[in-house]
Design a protein around this motif. Structure first.
Motif, mmCIF file in Angstrom:
data_model
loop_
_atom_site.group_PDB
_atom_site.id
_atom_site.type_symbol
_atom_site.label_atom_id
_atom_site.label_comp_id
_atom_site.label_asym_id
_atom_site.label_seq_id
_atom_site.Cartn_x
_atom_site.Cartn_y
_atom_site.Cartn_z
ATOM 1 N N GLY A 294 0.803 -1.217 0.000
ATOM 2 C CA GLY A 294 0.000 0.000 0.000
ATOM 3 C C GLY A 294 0.835 1.265 0.000
ATOM 4 N N ILE A 295 2.036 1.191 -0.541
ATOM 5 C CA ILE A 295 2.956 2.334 -0.563
ATOM 6 C C ILE A 295 3.293 2.685 -2.012
ATOM 7 C CG2 ILE A 295 5.323 3.047 -0.040
ATOM 8 C CD1 ILE A 295 5.082 1.511 2.557
ATOM 9 N N LYS A 296 3.345 3.985 -2.301
ATOM 10 C CA LYS A 296 3.666 4.425 -3.646
ATOM 11 C C LYS A 296 4.886 5.328 -3.614
ATOM 12 C CE LYS A 296 1.583 6.400 -7.812
ATOM 13 N NZ LYS A 296 0.363 7.025 -8.401
ATOM 14 N N ILE A 297 5.940 4.943 -4.334
ATOM 15 C CA ILE A 297 7.160 5.759 -4.437
ATOM 16 C C ILE A 297 7.529 5.871 -5.919
ATOM 17 C CG2 ILE A 297 8.043 5.313 -2.116
ATOM 18 C CD1 ILE A 297 9.851 3.144 -3.305
ATOM 19 N N GLU A 298 6.575 6.336 -6.702
ATOM 20 C CA GLU A 298 6.713 6.309 -8.151
ATOM 21 C C GLU A 298 7.836 7.204 -8.673
ATOM 22 O OE1 GLU A 298 6.391 5.265 -11.983
ATOM 23 O OE2 GLU A 298 5.493 4.280 -10.238
ATOM 24 N N ARG A 299 8.039 8.352 -8.064
ATOM 25 C CA ARG A 299 9.015 9.300 -8.615
ATOM 26 C C ARG A 299 10.425 8.707 -8.681
ATOM 27 N NH1 ARG A 299 9.805 15.607 -6.710
ATOM 28 N NH2 ARG A 299 11.415 16.153 -8.224
ATOM 29 N N PRO A 300 10.980 8.146 -7.582
ATOM 30 C CA PRO A 300 12.340 7.578 -7.692
ATOM 31 C C PRO A 300 12.389 6.320 -8.549
ATOM 32 C CG PRO A 300 11.424 7.175 -5.510
ATOM 33 C CD PRO A 300 10.502 8.130 -6.188
ATOM 34 N N ILE A 301 11.276 5.577 -8.637
ATOM 35 C CA ILE A 301 11.252 4.391 -9.513
ATOM 36 C C ILE A 301 11.336 4.825 -10.968
ATOM 37 C CG2 ILE A 301 9.944 2.377 -10.262
ATOM 38 C CD1 ILE A 301 8.724 2.205 -7.483
ATOM 39 N N ALA A 302 10.552 5.853 -11.334
ATOM 40 C CA ALA A 302 10.593 6.365 -12.705
ATOM 41 C C ALA A 302 11.981 6.918 -13.031
ATOM 42 C CB ALA A 302 9.530 7.448 -12.884
ATOM 43 N N ALA A 303 12.608 7.575 -12.064
ATOM 44 C CA ALA A 303 13.960 8.099 -12.280
ATOM 45 C C ALA A 303 14.942 6.955 -12.508
ATOM 46 C CB ALA A 303 14.389 8.935 -11.077
ATOM 47 N N LEU A 304 14.742 5.859 -11.790
ATOM 48 C CA LEU A 304 15.601 4.685 -11.964
ATOM 49 C C LEU A 304 15.483 4.134 -13.386
ATOM 50 C CD1 LEU A 304 17.403 2.563 -10.363
ATOM 51 C CD2 LEU A 304 15.302 1.218 -10.170
ATOM 52 N N GLU A 305 14.252 3.994 -13.878
ATOM 53 C CA GLU A 305 14.045 3.504 -15.244
ATOM 54 C C GLU A 305 14.697 4.429 -16.270
ATOM 55 O OE1 GLU A 305 9.863 1.173 -15.492
ATOM 56 O OE2 GLU A 305 9.703 3.288 -14.958
ATOM 57 N N HIS A 306 14.503 5.727 -16.070
ATOM 58 C CA HIS A 306 15.075 6.707 -16.999
ATOM 59 C C HIS A 306 16.590 6.639 -16.994
ATOM 60 C CE1 HIS A 306 15.495 10.282 -19.363
ATOM 61 N NE2 HIS A 306 16.006 11.012 -18.376
ATOM 62 N N ARG A 307 17.180 6.475 -15.823
ATOM 63 C CA ARG A 307 18.635 6.395 -15.715
ATOM 64 C C ARG A 307 19.171 5.168 -16.443
ATOM 65 N NH1 ARG A 307 19.108 5.720 -10.571
ATOM 66 N NH2 ARG A 307 18.840 7.914 -10.043
ATOM 67 N N PHE A 308 18.505 4.042 -16.306
ATOM 68 C CA PHE A 308 18.952 2.833 -17.009
ATOM 69 C C PHE A 308 18.921 3.051 -18.519
ATOM 70 C CE2 PHE A 308 17.491 -0.046 -13.286
ATOM 71 C CZ PHE A 308 18.714 0.130 -12.671
ATOM 72 N N GLU A 309 17.890 3.747 -19.017
ATOM 73 C CA GLU A 309 17.814 4.041 -20.449
ATOM 74 C C GLU A 309 18.998 4.902 -20.893
ATOM 75 O OE1 GLU A 309 14.080 5.946 -21.025
ATOM 76 O OE2 GLU A 309 12.882 4.151 -20.604
ATOM 77 N N LEU A 310 19.319 5.911 -20.087
ATOM 78 C CA LEU A 310 20.433 6.798 -20.413
ATOM 79 C C LEU A 310 21.771 6.067 -20.351
ATOM 80 C CD1 LEU A 310 19.337 10.030 -18.486
ATOM 81 C CD2 LEU A 310 19.223 9.617 -20.951
ATOM 82 N N ILE A 311 21.914 5.158 -19.396
ATOM 83 C CA ILE A 311 23.153 4.387 -19.276
ATOM 84 C C ILE A 311 23.375 3.540 -20.528
ATOM 85 C CG2 ILE A 311 24.226 2.453 -18.046
ATOM 86 C CD1 ILE A 311 22.973 3.584 -15.465
ATOM 87 N N GLU A 312 22.316 2.901 -21.005
ATOM 88 C CA GLU A 312 22.448 2.071 -22.208
ATOM 89 C C GLU A 312 22.744 2.936 -23.431
ATOM 90 O OE1 GLU A 312 18.780 -0.256 -22.009
ATOM 91 O OE2 GLU A 312 20.011 -2.001 -21.460
ATOM 92 N N LYS A 313 22.175 4.154 -23.476
ATOM 93 C CA LYS A 313 22.471 5.063 -24.585
ATOM 94 C C LYS A 313 23.933 5.503 -24.567
ATOM 95 C CE LYS A 313 17.821 6.943 -25.286
ATOM 96 N NZ LYS A 313 16.945 8.149 -25.207
ATOM 97 N N GLN A 314 24.548 5.475 -23.378
ATOM 98 C CA GLN A 314 25.971 5.808 -23.261
ATOM 99 C C GLN A 314 26.864 4.654 -23.713
ATOM 100 O OE1 GLN A 314 27.759 8.475 -22.254
ATOM 101 N NE2 GLN A 314 26.164 9.867 -21.558
#
Length: 392
Positions: A294-314
């Motif tokens: 019953g806990i929502k921590i969407e903002r840091p999870i979304a940031a994590l996904e975005h970071r992984f995308e950027l890492i692969e683009k690097q």
């Protein structure tokens, strides 16, 4: 067959210099200016900010003027101090290579003096992009130094902070859990202590003080304890300052007055800290775990996904990477993304985000920062290790 000749100290030294120069060139080509932080540093800077692992291995001494100094145990904080003494604000990229010093037990097989090559990026406005760039630079640098294959260990302290902030627990416990995140054994002990229904018996005079402290706010309570300890001329014990001893009294006072952690909350924290997966699966697993609670921590999870995308683009290959929610490295100043490049149990390089460190060193406001450091001796050991065997 003639026995192979061991390289001479001179040739070995030239090889190390060549590898170091190749790694530093990676950072310089990305716009990082080469700097040389002073070897001698104020001891209090590291005692207050580096964490217990480094505190107990510092080479500390007093100069003739009475100042307490130390040999730098790493180059991140000294480089931060150079930034504040010079530019002090805005974007800056610094790289370095030099000796660092940490005491090692005689049977550890590791030297007390070692060489670090690394980079620090201050003031970057896009944190996720800066994190991805720093990991890519570290990976490219170790490759330039001669290491072609390694595993990547990833973590993000911001996820744990968000989880703790979402829990229905006393405010003081939130700060304690965040503060001790990087000490796995003590953290586990702390959770067990906070989750128990039993309270230690009040069998000595300290318990009266502890009970009285529960009625004060944290600032006033801390002041009272420091005054009492100073009047009693209680010296630091086991490397702990008077302030740290006072903090322990405050923690005990909070434990006495607060209800224990529920089994559900303790179980959620344990499950979160145990989560380990491939980067591509990490966000879903964290979402599933927190949604069930019953806990929502969407903002840091979304940031994590975005970071992984950027890492692969690097260009970083994440197929050999593992993301662990309980991974935070052993330095207290990290605040977010962290990483290590590893060969077996040998951490050749590591780094991460430390957005609060510069303010604690005197900056007028929080300055975003991320960096990495490569240990030359570990890199050389990993390169020399037979295939399939981890360098120690």
């Amino acid at each position: 067959m003639a026995p192979s000749k061991k390289p001479s100290p001179a040739s070995s030294g030239r090889d190390q210099e060549k590898r170091t120069a190749a790694m530093r060139a990676i950072f310089e080509s990305a716009g990082f200016a080469d700097v040389e932080p002073p070897l001698l540093q104020p001891a209090e800077v590291f005692l207050d900010r580096s964490g217990e692992d480094i505190r107990r291995r510092l080479y500390v001494f007093n100069d003739p003027g009475g100042r307490e100094l130390c040999l730098r145990p790493d180059l991140t904080i000294p480089t931060c101090r150079l930034y504040l003494e010079g530019k002090g604000s805005g974007e800056a990229r610094y790289c370095y290579s030099g000796a660092a010093f940490r005491y090692q037990p005689q049977d550890s097989g590791r030297a007390n003096e070692f060489i670090q090559t690394g980079a620090e990026f201050f003031g970057g406005k896009d944190a996720d992009a800066a994190d991805a760039e720093m990991l890519a630079l570290a990976a490219n640098a170790v490759k330039a130094g001669g290491l072609s294959t390694f595993d990547i260990r990833l973590g993000d302290l911001a996820l744990f902070d968000a989880l703790v902030d979402a829990l229905d627990i006393p405010t003081g416990w939130r700060s304690r859990l965040k503060r001790h995140f990087w000490r796995p054994a003590y953290f586990k002990e702390l959770i067990g202590r906070l989750a128990t229904d039993t309270r230690p018996p009040r069998s000595d005079e300290r318990e009266g003080l502890i009970a009285a402290l529960g009625a004060l706010d944290e600032r006033n309570a801390l002041s009272v304890i420091e005054d009492v300890l100073s009047l009693a001329k209680i010296a630091p014990v086991g490397g702990r300052s008077v302030a740290e001893i006072a903090e322990r009294f405050l923690e005990r006072a909070a434990d006495q007055s607060a209800a224990p952690l529920s089994k559900e909350t303790a179980g959620l924290i344990d499950s979160f800290m145990s989560l380990s997966s491939k980067p591509k699966d990490a966000a879903k697993r964290i979402r599933d775990l927190t949604k069930a609670a019953g806990i929502k921590i969407e903002r840091p999870i979304a940031a994590l996904e975005h970071r992984f995308e950027l890492i692969e683009k690097q260009g970083v290959d994440l197929s050999r990477a593992t993301f662990e929610t309980g991974f935070g490295r052993t330095l207290e100043y990290y605040t977010g993304f962290v990483f290590e490049l590893r060969v077996g149990d040998n951490a050749v390089a590591g780094g991460g985000r430390y957005d609060d460190l510069l303010e604690s060193l005197g900056a007028k406001a929080s300055i975003p920062a991320v960096g990495c450091a490569i240990t030359l001796e570990r890199l050389m050991a990993a390169i020399a290790a037979p295939k399939g065997r981890a360098a120690k």
